[in-house]
Write a protein that holds these residues in place. Sequence first.
Motif, PDB file in Angstrom:
ATOM      1  N   SER A  14       1.234  -1.403   0.303  1.00 59.86           N
ATOM      2  CA  SER A  14       0.390   0.006  -0.864  1.00 59.86           C
ATOM      3  C   SER A  14       0.716   1.469  -0.335  1.00 59.86           C
ATOM      4  N   LEU A  21       3.164   3.758   4.676  1.00 56.63           N
ATOM      5  CA  LEU A  21       2.613   4.546   6.107  1.00 56.63           C
ATOM      6  C   LEU A  21       2.991   5.544   6.645  1.00 56.63           C
ATOM      7  N   GLY A  67       2.143   9.240   8.769  1.00 55.81           N
ATOM      8  CA  GLY A  67       0.838  10.152   9.614  1.00 55.81           C
ATOM      9  C   GLY A  67       1.160  11.228   9.805  1.00 55.81           C
ATOM     10  N   GLU A  93      -1.738  -1.166   8.441  1.00 52.63           N
ATOM     11  CA  GLU A  93      -1.900  -0.467   6.543  1.00 52.63           C
ATOM     12  C   GLU A  93      -2.659   0.812   6.605  1.00 52.63           C
ATOM     13  N   ARG A  94      -3.007   0.918   5.069  1.00 54.54           N
ATOM     14  CA  ARG A  94      -3.803   2.634   4.917  1.00 54.54           C
ATOM     15  C   ARG A  94      -5.266   1.815   4.556  1.00 54.54           C
ATOM     16  N   ASP A  95      -5.931   2.552   5.539  1.00 57.32           N
ATOM     17  CA  ASP A  95      -7.165   2.330   4.668  1.00 57.32           C
ATOM     18  C   ASP A  95      -7.493   3.712   4.497  1.00 57.32           C
ATOM     19  N   SER A 108      -7.864   7.555   3.834  1.00 60.62           N
ATOM     20  CA  SER A 108      -7.612   8.526   3.909  1.00 60.62           C
ATOM     21  C   SER A 108      -6.591   8.444   5.932  1.00 60.62           C
ATOM     22  N   LEU A 164      -4.586   5.867   8.434  1.00 58.91           N
ATOM     23  CA  LEU A 164      -3.606   4.433   8.807  1.00 58.91           C
ATOM     24  C   LEU A 164      -4.373   3.865  10.338  1.00 58.91           C
ATOM     25  N   ARG A 196      -7.328   3.590  14.450  1.00 54.06           N
ATOM     26  CA  ARG A 196      -6.854   4.902  12.679  1.00 54.06           C
ATOM     27  C   ARG A 196      -6.359   6.310  13.281  1.00 54.06           C
ATOM     28  N   ALA A 203      -3.279  10.114   7.858  1.00 52.83           N
ATOM     29  CA  ALA A 203      -2.303   9.542   7.361  1.00 52.83           C
ATOM     30  C   ALA A 203      -1.938  10.826   6.325  1.00 52.83           C
ATOM     31  N   ASP A 209      -0.272  12.467   3.321  1.00 50.23           N
ATOM     32  CA  ASP A 209      -0.301  12.622   1.321  1.00 50.23           C
ATOM     33  C   ASP A 209       1.552  12.635   0.883  1.00 50.23           C
TER      34      ASP A 209
END
Length: 483
Positions: free
Chosen positions: A355, A358, A360, A393-395, A397, A399, A468, A471, A473
């Motif tokens: 993905s 990771l 954030g 993992e990334r979910d 927008s 983490l 959660r 994250a 960009d």
Amino acid sequence: MRPLHVLRASIIWGLILAAVVTALEAMRASTDVAHIVLTLLLVVIGGSIAGGRLLGFTLALVSTELIDFFFQAPFEVLSVPKPLDFVVLLAFFATAFVITELLARARQEAAAAQARASEVETLSRLGADTLRYASAREALDALSALVCRVVGADSCVVLPRDEPLPADCRGTELDVAELNADARQLIRAESVAIPLRAEGARIGTLLVRSRRGLSLDAAQRRLLAALSYFAAVGIERERLVSEAAYSDALRESQRAKDEVFAAVSHDLRTPLTTIKVLAQSGAERGERSAVAIVEQADRLARLVNDLLMVSRFRAGNLPLVAELNTVEDLIGALLRQVEGVRDGRAIDVHVDFESPALVGQFDFVHTLRILGNLVDNALRHTSQGGAVDLRAERDGSMLMLAVGDRGPGVDPAERSRIFEPFYRPAGATRDGGHAGLGLSIARSLAEQQGGTVEFAPRDGGGSLFILRLPAADVSDLAVSDLA
């Protein structure tokens, strides 16, 4: 209009009519009939104004007969020989009748307007009194006194919802809709109980009583219905004031507890550090009890730190610094932190490297505490030789870091409470190093960073706690930004 007033007006205007007719008869030969008709019409109008509809109609009828008898030939005879004379009499009577009716209706409308103005003035005064009194109870007492004056009652009380009506007043309830139902109805009773409602729910009763009996006309009933609304507002105000005072007391109590927590937690750190240092010195000299003292001091220190953090949460003075951090660094720091407390239990780490990166935007130290609390909770519910599962993992927008164990899980009835401070599930054993604050602290720290901590039952048994966090960009970030 009072009967005595009508009788007095009838006598006066009867005498005026007689005097006018006598004067006109003396001038009959030189006076036109039209002048006579207009003069008598003025008498009818005056009588209608003074005595009302009945006197006006009576004067109109009598004046018509007098015109025929004294002022239409042949004189002193009740006869209408000419069609034109009949038209004159009919026109006079019709005009007098219409004028009398219009004056009577105008009088009624004026009386109704005056009554409404009085109602409005009463309600305005009540509204001013309600706002003037600082105490809701004083406002209700003023309203009760006003109701007694308006309807001529001996007593008026506002009963709360849970207080029943006196035995002699049961069956006397009149809802607001019944008070406004029939404008012509006159309600006679010794007592009237009006249910008070707020948002459809009954919150009390306005009880009005009189030993002489109540006679409520339409205006009084309308005013009583309006006053019952003010009574309902007064009860609600009294309830809200009571709840506000209780809430203030709870808030003050909570503030005092937070101050005690903060003070005690802060002051305990120094003696705990001293105890631990002395115990470590004893352990180095081979004292067998010193090792246990070090362990218990560490557990007590964790409890003190948790209490201090909770007090900082409630005081709103816990600073968080959100910066760019990677999940790999967070997990690496976590593994080093729990290395000495795993006690034969493994931590299986699964990071999704396929993905996006990771990375954030979060406070590293406090997020490490979140993850540490979740892993510590999972280790305590994992037997020796078992493993705690940690996935990242990334979910979208966010983490996502999930911590799973194969423990007994959480009963469905208790899942909504496991994040409450100091909460322990039913039947849980006492643990001197854990006061039920870990999960509460983890959720609070996550929410302050725009994240969440959630519970879910794990497939195959056990618990799954999911963290959660927002994250970042990293497509436009330089490599130096991640260093």
